[in-house]
Design an enzyme around this catalytic site. Structure first.
Site, PDB file in Angstrom:
ATOM      1  N   SER A 139       2.497   0.648   6.791  1.00 58.99           N
ATOM      2  CA  SER A 139       1.384   1.580   7.046  1.00 58.99           C
ATOM      3  C   SER A 139       1.665   2.362   8.322  1.00 58.99           C
ATOM      4  O   SER A 139       2.362   1.862   9.222  1.00 58.99           O
ATOM      5  CB  SER A 139       0.083   0.800   7.225  1.00 58.99           C
ATOM      6  OG  SER A 139      -0.933   1.624   7.769  1.00 58.99           O
ATOM      7  N   TYR A 152      -4.464  -6.338  11.292  1.00 62.21           N
ATOM      8  CA  TYR A 152      -3.687  -5.632  10.258  1.00 62.21           C
ATOM      9  C   TYR A 152      -2.448  -4.942  10.833  1.00 62.21           C
ATOM     10  O   TYR A 152      -1.331  -5.105  10.316  1.00 62.21           O
ATOM     11  CB  TYR A 152      -4.625  -4.612   9.615  1.00 62.21           C
ATOM     12  CG  TYR A 152      -4.030  -3.730   8.550  1.00 62.21           C
ATOM     13  CD1 TYR A 152      -3.829  -4.206   7.256  1.00 62.21           C
ATOM     14  CD2 TYR A 152      -3.715  -2.394   8.810  1.00 62.21           C
ATOM     15  CE1 TYR A 152      -3.318  -3.378   6.259  1.00 62.21           C
ATOM     16  CE2 TYR A 152      -3.210  -1.562   7.819  1.00 62.21           C
ATOM     17  CZ  TYR A 152      -3.020  -2.056   6.550  1.00 62.21           C
ATOM     18  OH  TYR A 152      -2.515  -1.231   5.573  1.00 62.21           O
TER      19      TYR A 152
HETATM   20  N1  NAP Z   1      -5.156   2.469   1.039  1.00 66.57           N
HETATM   21  C1  NAP Z   1      -4.670   2.846   2.208  1.00 66.57           C
HETATM   22  O1  NAP Z   1      -5.235   3.719   2.869  1.00 66.57           O
HETATM   23  C2  NAP Z   1      -3.412   2.223   2.738  1.00 66.57           C
HETATM   24  C3  NAP Z   1      -2.838   2.794   3.885  1.00 66.57           C
HETATM   25  C4  NAP Z   1      -1.665   2.241   4.397  1.00 66.57           C
HETATM   26  C5  NAP Z   1      -1.090   1.157   3.777  1.00 66.57           C
HETATM   27  N2  NAP Z   1      -1.670   0.606   2.663  1.00 66.57           N
HETATM   28  C6  NAP Z   1      -1.016  -0.561   2.067  1.00 66.57           C
HETATM   29  O2  NAP Z   1      -0.796  -0.327   0.701  1.00 66.57           O
HETATM   30  C7  NAP Z   1      -0.717  -1.582   0.021  1.00 66.57           C
HETATM   31  C8  NAP Z   1      -1.581  -1.519  -1.220  1.00 66.57           C
HETATM   32  O3  NAP Z   1      -2.943  -1.396  -0.827  1.00 66.57           O
HETATM   33  P1  NAP Z   1      -4.027  -0.523  -1.630  1.00 66.57           P
HETATM   34  O4  NAP Z   1      -4.556   0.476  -0.690  1.00 66.57           O
HETATM   35  O5  NAP Z   1      -3.463  -0.111  -2.919  1.00 66.57           O
HETATM   36  O6  NAP Z   1      -5.206  -1.591  -1.790  1.00 66.57           O
HETATM   37  P2  NAP Z   1      -5.572  -2.625  -2.947  1.00 66.57           P
HETATM   38  O7  NAP Z   1      -5.952  -1.894  -4.173  1.00 66.57           O
HETATM   39  O8  NAP Z   1      -6.530  -3.554  -2.324  1.00 66.57           O
HETATM   40  O9  NAP Z   1      -4.180  -3.343  -3.227  1.00 66.57           O
HETATM   41  C9  NAP Z   1      -3.775  -4.523  -2.617  1.00 66.57           C
HETATM   42  C10 NAP Z   1      -3.155  -5.382  -3.694  1.00 66.57           C
HETATM   43  O10 NAP Z   1      -2.565  -6.544  -3.114  1.00 66.57           O
HETATM   44  C11 NAP Z   1      -2.912  -7.662  -3.901  1.00 66.57           C
HETATM   45  N3  NAP Z   1      -2.916  -8.860  -3.080  1.00 66.57           N
HETATM   46  C12 NAP Z   1      -3.660  -9.123  -1.984  1.00 66.57           C
HETATM   47  N4  NAP Z   1      -3.423 -10.361  -1.535  1.00 66.57           N
HETATM   48  C13 NAP Z   1      -2.484 -10.890  -2.365  1.00 66.57           C
HETATM   49  C14 NAP Z   1      -1.837 -12.146  -2.449  1.00 66.57           C
HETATM   50  N5  NAP Z   1      -2.083 -13.136  -1.563  1.00 66.57           N
HETATM   51  N6  NAP Z   1      -0.932 -12.348  -3.451  1.00 66.57           N
HETATM   52  C15 NAP Z   1      -0.669 -11.382  -4.339  1.00 66.57           C
HETATM   53  N7  NAP Z   1      -1.254 -10.181  -4.326  1.00 66.57           N
HETATM   54  C16 NAP Z   1      -2.150  -9.941  -3.351  1.00 66.57           C
HETATM   55  C17 NAP Z   1      -4.281  -7.349  -4.461  1.00 66.57           C
HETATM   56  O11 NAP Z   1      -4.547  -8.023  -5.681  1.00 66.57           O
HETATM   57  P3  NAP Z   1      -5.291  -9.462  -5.754  1.00 66.57           P
HETATM   58  O12 NAP Z   1      -6.431  -9.393  -4.797  1.00 66.57           O
HETATM   59  O13 NAP Z   1      -5.684  -9.560  -7.184  1.00 66.57           O
HETATM   60  O14 NAP Z   1      -4.259 -10.481  -5.369  1.00 66.57           O
HETATM   61  C18 NAP Z   1      -4.160  -5.867  -4.724  1.00 66.57           C
HETATM   62  O15 NAP Z   1      -3.622  -5.617  -5.997  1.00 66.57           O
HETATM   63  C19 NAP Z   1      -1.145  -2.641   1.034  1.00 66.57           C
HETATM   64  O16 NAP Z   1      -0.010  -3.273   1.569  1.00 66.57           O
HETATM   65  C20 NAP Z   1      -1.851  -1.824   2.112  1.00 66.57           C
HETATM   66  O17 NAP Z   1      -1.813  -2.446   3.362  1.00 66.57           O
HETATM   67  C21 NAP Z   1      -2.807   1.112   2.137  1.00 66.57           C
END
Ligand code: NAP
Length: 258
Positions: A139, A152
């Site tokens: 991120s 985070y």
């Molecule tokens: N959205 C943003 O603005 C943003 C910005 C920068 C970086 N990111 C990064 O992008 C990535 C994806 O996030 P997103 O925004 O798409 O949010 P999201 O929809 O909440 O995706 C996170 C995913 O990780 C899975 N997860 C969480 N804990 C887990 C575990 N212990 N084992 C296996 N799977 C796990 C969740 O599924 P389950 O809960 O079903 O396990 C979910 O599918 C993350 O690393 C986040 O930090 C997001």
């Protein structure tokens, strides 16, 4: 011959958000995509959108042995893994009133060590074949300390450092590594945010940029461009400029007695 043409990818956190959108994008290009996360129903729902191309492999990325077994199962079902997108992550805001070590440990376990587990699991096959690509989703919050991201941000900073460090050894073995640094993307993770999110991106657009960055084998895939540029400038600033500018940007008042 068919099997050789079928490129195989694994996307963790593939049941929602960025991982899900990327899995669908890869499937559209003819990849076979294994998706992992804890919630089976979300994985199955996503797999149902690209039947025969996306396959659900429920997994908690903090379980080192289970991550290894899952990588092996994916390969035995679909053939050599070409791409591992280690994207699973969590993000909770920390205020001084809810400062608990357990929150910090959970973030490290999932965001950082979860990725390390994924790397350990795919490394033997990639090394054997001198081929393949590991993509880590970190991120822009890993560039510098940003407000409320005390649990985070450090996990993402650690991932950036990890990717930089590993690149030296991996590239000598013919293995690619990339770091993806998104800004704000409209996903379940950010849906509850009650503050303005500058340059908020739609998840399909994020997946599109990520997909092309992977295809071009870029080391850093960061988006959206203008937000990233701003934060990269912030990253270079001395503290005397960084703190007042970030306070202004984030709308935080200083309680410093002046
Ligand atoms: N959205 C943003 O603005 C943003 C910005 C920068 C970086 N990111 C990064 O992008 C990535 C994806 O996030 P997103 O925004 O798409 O949010 P999201 O929809 O909440 O995706 C996170 C995913 O990780 C899975 N997860 C969480 N804990 C887990 C575990 N212990 N084992 C296996 N799977 C796990 C969740 O599924 P389950 O809960 O079903 O396990 C979910 O599918 C993350 O690393 C986040 O930090 C997001």
């Amino acid at each position: 011959m068919n099997a050789a043409a079928r490129r195989v990818a694994w996307v963790t956190g593939g049941g929602s958000g960025i991982g899900r959108a990327l899995a669908l994008r890869l499937a559209r290009e003819g990849w076979v995509v294994a998706i992992s996360a804890r919630r089976t129903e979300l994985l199955q729902e996503t797999a149902g959108l690209a039947k025969g191309s996306i396959h659900a492999f429920p997994l908690d990325v903090t379980d080192t042995a289970a991550v290894r077994v899952t990588a092996e199962r994916i390969e035995s079902q679909f053939g050599p893994l070409q791409l591992a997108v280690l994207n699973a992550g969590m993000g909770e805001f920390v205020k001084l009133d809810n400062f608990h070590a357990t929150t910090f440990a959970a973030h490290m376990q999932v965001n950082y060590l979860g990725v390390v587990n994924g790397i350990e699991a795919v490394l033997p096959t990639l090394r054997r074949r001198h081929d393949g690509h590991i993509v880590i989703v970190a991120s822009v919050a890993g560039y510098r300390g940003v407000p409320r991201a005390a649990a985070y941000g450090p996990t993402k900073a650690a991932l950036i450092n990890l990717a930089e460090s590993l690149r030296f050894d991996l590239e000598r073995e013919g293995i690619q590594i990339s770091i993806c640094n998104p800004g704000f993307v409209d996903t379940p993770m950010t849906a509850g945010n009650r503050f303005p999110m500058p340059f908020l991106m739609q998840v399909e657009d994020a997946a599109e940029v990520l997909y092309h960055g992977i295809m071009q084998q870029k080391f850093e895939i960061a988006f959206p461009r203008r937000f990233v540029l701003l934060l990269k400038i912030f990253r270079c600033l001395p503290y005397a400029l960084y703190f007042p500018l970030m306070r202004k940007f984030a709308g935080i008042r200083s309680h410093h007695h002046e």
